[in-house]
Structures are given as structure tokens and as C-alpha cells.
Motif scaffolding. Structure first.
Motif, PDB file in Angstrom:
ATOM      1  N   LEU A   1      88.737  28.855  68.190  1.00 19.45           N
ATOM      2  CA  LEU A   1      87.289  28.994  68.131  1.00 19.45           C
ATOM      3  C   LEU A   1      86.674  27.731  67.527  1.00 19.45           C
ATOM      4  O   LEU A   1      87.336  26.979  66.809  1.00 19.45           O
ATOM      5  N   THR A   2      85.399  27.509  67.804  1.00 20.35           N
ATOM      6  CA  THR A   2      84.714  26.332  67.281  1.00 20.35           C
ATOM      7  C   THR A   2      83.618  26.739  66.309  1.00 20.35           C
ATOM      8  O   THR A   2      83.105  27.861  66.355  1.00 20.35           O
ATOM      9  N   GLY A   3      83.254  25.820  65.416  1.00 19.19           N
ATOM     10  CA  GLY A   3      82.143  26.039  64.512  1.00 19.19           C
ATOM     11  C   GLY A   3      80.869  25.430  65.065  1.00 19.19           C
ATOM     12  O   GLY A   3      80.903  24.577  65.957  1.00 19.19           O
ATOM     13  N   VAL A   4      79.726  25.867  64.550  1.00 18.64           N
ATOM     14  CA  VAL A   4      78.436  25.313  64.948  1.00 18.64           C
ATOM     15  C   VAL A   4      78.201  24.010  64.184  1.00 18.64           C
ATOM     16  O   VAL A   4      78.373  23.947  62.960  1.00 18.64           O
ATOM     17  N   TYR A   5      77.801  22.977  64.919  1.00 16.41           N
ATOM     18  CA  TYR A   5      77.547  21.668  64.327  1.00 16.41           C
ATOM     19  C   TYR A   5      76.209  21.160  64.858  1.00 16.41           C
ATOM     20  O   TYR A   5      76.008  21.071  66.070  1.00 16.41           O
ATOM     21  N   LEU A   6      75.282  20.851  63.955  1.00 14.24           N
ATOM     22  CA  LEU A   6      73.971  20.326  64.328  1.00 14.24           C
ATOM     23  C   LEU A   6      73.843  18.894  63.836  1.00 14.24           C
ATOM     24  O   LEU A   6      74.250  18.574  62.711  1.00 14.24           O
TER      25      LEU A   6
ATOM     26  N   GLY B   1      86.875  17.180  64.986  1.00 13.31           N
ATOM     27  CA  GLY B   1      86.432  16.908  66.344  1.00 13.31           C
ATOM     28  C   GLY B   1      85.073  17.528  66.583  1.00 13.31           C
ATOM     29  O   GLY B   1      84.809  18.652  66.143  1.00 13.31           O
ATOM     30  N   PHE B   2      84.182  16.800  67.285  1.00  9.26           N
ATOM     31  CA  PHE B   2      82.822  17.274  67.529  1.00  9.26           C
ATOM     32  C   PHE B   2      82.446  17.004  68.981  1.00  9.26           C
ATOM     33  O   PHE B   2      82.676  15.905  69.492  1.00  9.26           O
TER      34      PHE B   2
ATOM     35  N   VAL C   1      70.909  17.509  68.315  1.00  9.03           N
ATOM     36  CA  VAL C   1      72.039  17.880  69.163  1.00  9.03           C
ATOM     37  C   VAL C   1      72.663  19.162  68.630  1.00  9.03           C
ATOM     38  O   VAL C   1      72.976  19.260  67.435  1.00  9.03           O
ATOM     39  N   LEU C   2      72.799  20.151  69.508  1.00  7.11           N
ATOM     40  CA  LEU C   2      73.603  21.333  69.203  1.00  7.11           C
ATOM     41  C   LEU C   2      75.021  21.032  69.654  1.00  7.11           C
ATOM     42  O   LEU C   2      75.258  20.735  70.827  1.00  7.11           O
ATOM     43  N   GLY C   3      75.953  21.093  68.712  1.00 11.06           N
ATOM     44  CA  GLY C   3      77.335  20.793  69.045  1.00 11.06           C
ATOM     45  C   GLY C   3      78.280  21.832  68.482  1.00 11.06           C
ATOM     46  O   GLY C   3      77.874  22.821  67.868  1.00 11.06           O
ATOM     47  N   GLU C   4      79.547  21.595  68.716  1.00  8.11           N
ATOM     48  CA  GLU C   4      80.578  22.462  68.162  1.00  8.11           C
ATOM     49  C   GLU C   4      81.636  21.602  67.492  1.00  8.11           C
ATOM     50  O   GLU C   4      81.894  20.467  67.909  1.00  8.11           O
ATOM     51  N   SER C   5      82.218  22.139  66.423  1.00 10.54           N
ATOM     52  CA  SER C   5      83.225  21.413  65.661  1.00 10.54           C
ATOM     53  C   SER C   5      84.565  22.124  65.768  1.00 10.54           C
ATOM     54  O   SER C   5      84.630  23.354  65.871  1.00 10.54           O
ATOM     55  N   ARG C   6      85.616  21.348  65.749  1.00  7.52           N
ATOM     56  CA  ARG C   6      86.965  21.902  65.822  1.00  7.52           C
ATOM     57  C   ARG C   6      87.325  22.522  64.476  1.00  7.52           C
ATOM     58  O   ARG C   6      87.112  21.923  63.420  1.00  7.52           O
ATOM     59  N   LEU C   7      87.869  23.739  64.493  1.00  4.28           N
ATOM     60  CA  LEU C   7      88.265  24.432  63.274  1.00  4.28           C
ATOM     61  C   LEU C   7      89.789  24.478  63.174  1.00  4.28           C
ATOM     62  O   LEU C   7      90.485  24.632  64.182  1.00  4.28           O
ATOM     63  N   ILE C   8      90.286  24.354  61.963  1.00  3.70           N
ATOM     64  CA  ILE C   8      91.725  24.374  61.738  1.00  3.70           C
ATOM     65  C   ILE C   8      92.240  25.812  61.828  1.00  3.70           C
ATOM     66  O   ILE C   8      91.655  26.740  61.268  1.00  3.70           O
TER      67      ILE C   8
END
Length: 385
Positions: free
Chosen positions: A60-65, A33-34, A49-56
């Protein structure tokens, strides 16, 4: 992971496609998920785009660019899952981009930077915890952070090298009344507060955060032990959801109160006053979801200074609401979204006189993906009286 793109355009004319498009960036991994946090236009006309990714296994979320070209086509992504919980804003200074986050699922603040090609990625630890909001100003980067154990809301001026130029902390109050909602915010297990930070004029700053048990708008010179002004909320049930200074005492704002939303496109606030925010009133918008995220953009449309409010509607679209900056009068609206639900990330002015809106869409109703709506100058103007 493989990324695919779904695009909508009116024709195949390349010039037209740079002015107006809708792009949705999909993944072949349905468990991923992003969601976007902020967007900037790059020197080549594209978008970062600065985004966040779903972590299993964690909330908490990961950094997604993500990098897209000027037509809205996917170019590149960086999935930096060792960095977590990125916060707005994505700030562009010269030819570099900056944002704050934490690292390795911890709480320590790091300043991250990269170039428009998502290369030359660096991180610098700052020595304090829980970043919540940031803004680039001439002197550096303003940062609002929260030390829950130390029971302080902290506003800092940070250099681009990660140095702390000045900093001041203010009490959040003792006990569960403030600590529990803050912990749930940063762990992403509860309500997400619309934290913000900014500058009214040289030497006068503000943060939208917790002070003395209450979610409030706090004015400070980052010197004195006490705030210079306080616009108090309703504990954690009411406060500002967005704020944009228009002058030293005039603001475009939005607030929420026990689930209801109010827009204040022309409101007076004196930085040295102490008063309850509920006294400011505002325009009620029942069509919005409860306590919606709100973003405000100052723009120029038809040679008129205009405020564009973006928020999430109950019909699961992104609503754009246009107001005359001089008078606060409502002058138009537009809704973005079609078969899938859409929610707002942020919006920016573009170099061709249009706007770009980044948001989250939910494929099959439940898989979050990043989307970009590019509206032309003419399309924006058609929605303004």
C-alpha cells in the motif's frame, strides 16, 4: 526527510522561468519513493501535486502532497502516511482541494480536503470501501468505488461535506474471474486498472470499471437497477485506458487490447448502446509500452481546439501527441525526458496558456521521484502544425 530540487531552465530571466522549467524533487532517503497522481495550479501561480509515497513493509502507499511555487521551486510537503492509496482526481472547488483515499491501511473510503498551502487538512469517512476514481462536477464529487465482498461496482455523487447525495451499485459478477484482479489492484500486488468516472451530460454518467466479469465502460443515470449502456471490454485484458467526452456522443478516448494501445481522438459512442469496445478500432501506437497509462487534455493551441494525449513510450519518455479536436487529425508530437526514465502522472492547462505535466522519474534507474515539466504557450504551439 530532506527534499532537494534539481531544475533545468534556459536562462535566468524570472518571467521566462515561470513559463518554462523542469523540476525534479529529490529526497536524501534513497529507500523512499514518491510518484504523482494529479496536479493542480494554485491561485498564486504555483502547483499542488497529489502523490503517493512508498511504505515499508506493505504494498500500500501513503498520501504525499507537494507544493511548488510558480518557478517550480519546492515550497512544502505533507507526508500523511496514515492515509493510503489516494486516487485521481485531485479536484479544486473554490479555494479547497479534494481527493479520496483510505485510512490506516484499511479499505474504508475517506474524503480528504486541504487548502493551497497544504494547511487545514481534514478527512471524512464515507461508510463504503475501495475508492477507485473521482471527478468534481457542479453538483459535488463523482466517485467510483468497488465493494469486492459485496460484488458491486458503485458510482456515487458525494457532497463536499462527505454526504452521499445519490448512489447505485452494479454487479461485478461472482467468482475469482473478477474478484482476484480487483483484490490485486487495491492491494497493489498486481495489474493496475485505468478506472475512471465522469459525466456526459446532466443525468448521464459513466464509470470505467468492472461489470459482469468484464472491464467495461458503463453508462448510468444512477437510478436504474441496470446500466443504460455498456461498451464491453475483453474481461480484464482489454478496455478503455482513457475517456474524455467532447459532446453527448463524441469522445476522445484510448483503449488497450491484449497489450496493444489504440488512440481514438474522434469517436462516436451512444450512451444507450450495448456493443463491444473492440469494434471501435483506433490508431495503433507501437512506440508505447504495453497497456500504458494514458491521459487526455482538452486545450487551445494557436486558437484551435486541440486534444493532447500523454502516454509512456518504450524509450522511457513521456510522449505528448496532439490531435485536432474537430477532425481527429494528428497535428504534432513532443517527448519529455532525458537521461532518467520518465512516466506520466497527469497534465493540465496553465493560466499563461501553457501546460504543466507531472510525472515520475527514476533516479539511478530505480528511485521514484516527482517531476514537473512546465511548457510555455510558445513551446506547445511549436509542436502543432
Amino acid at each position: 526527510m530532506a527534499l532537494t530540487i534539481m531544475r533545468c531552465g534556459e536562462d535566468s530571466n524570472l518571467l521566462t522561468e515561470t513559463k518554462k522549467f523542469t523540476s525534479i524533487f529529490d529526497s536524501n532517503q534513497f529507500s523512499e519513493g514518491f510518484s504523482p497522481i494529479d496536479i493542480q495550479q494554485t491561485a498564486d501561480g504555483g502547483y499542488v501535486v497529489l502523490g503517493e509515497s512508498r511504505l515499508i513493509g506493505t504494498q500500500l502507499t501513503g498520501v504525499y502532497l507537494l507544493k511548488a511555487d510558480k518557478y517550480g521551486n519546492f515550497v512544502k510537503f505533507v507526508d500523511a502516511d496514515t492515509l493510503n492509496n489516494p486516487v485521481a482526481r485531485l479536484s479544486k472547488v473554490a479555494d479547497k482541494y479534494y481527493f479520496f483515499c483510505v485510512k490506516n491501511k484499511g479499505t474504508d473510503v475517506h474524503l480528504a480536503s486541504f487548502d493551497e498551502n497544504l494547511d487545514n487538512f481534514t478527512t471524512t469517512p464515507l461508510g463504503f470501501v475501495n475508492p477507485a476514481a473521482s471527478l468534481a462536477i457542479d453538483q459535488g464529487l463523482l466517485l467510483y468505488s468497488v465493494d469486492i465482498n459485496g460484488k458491486q461496482s458503485i458510482i456515487s455523487l458525494i457532497g463536499l461535506d462527505g454526504s452521499t447525495i445519490k448512489q447505485k451499485g452494479y454487479t461485478i459478477g461472482d467468482g475469482d474471474d473478477s474478484e482476484k484482479p480487483l483484490s490485486e489492484h487495491f492491494l497493489k500486488t498486481g495489474k493496475q486498472f485505468p478506472f475512471d468516472v465522469g459525466m456526459v451530460s446532466p443525468g448521464v454518467y459513466y464509470f470505467n470499471g468492472f461489470y459482469d466479469y468484464t472491464f467495461s465502460l458503463i453508462f448510468t443515470d444512477i437510478n436504474g437497477d441496470e446500466p443504460i449502456g455498456i461498451i464491453s471490454g475483453q474481461q480484464d485484458d482489454g478496455g478503455f485506458s482513457a475517456l474524455t467526452p467532447l459532446s453527448s456522443s463524441k469522445y476522445a478516448a484510448a483503449r488497450y487490447n491484449f497489450g496493444d494501445n489504440y488512440f481514438l481522438p474522434n469517436t462516436q459512442i451512444v450512451a444507450t448502446e450495448n456493443r463491444p469496445g473492440i469494434d471501435l478500432g483506433g490508431l495503433s501506437l507501437p512506440e508505447l509500452i504495453s497497456e500504458t497509462k494514458v491521459k487526455i487534455l482538452r486545450s487551445v493551441v494557436k486558437e484551435k481546439n486541440v486534444l493532447i494525449y500523454a502516454a509512456d513510450t518504450q524509450t522511457r519518455q513521456i510522449g505528448l501527441y496532439f490531435y485536432d479536436e474537430a477532425t481527429g487529425a494528428f497535428i504534432g508530437s513532443k517527448y519529455l525526458g532525458f537521461s532518467n526514465p520518465f512516466t506520466i502522472g497527469n497534465l493540465i492547462n496553465t493560466e499563461d496558456g501553457g501546460i504543466a505535466v507531472c510525472g515520475t522519474t527514476y533516479l539511478a534507474g530505480r528511485f521514484p521521484r516527482i517531476s514537473i515539466f512546465k511548457l510555455s504557450k510558445e513551446e506547445v504551439a511549436s509542436n502543432v502544425k
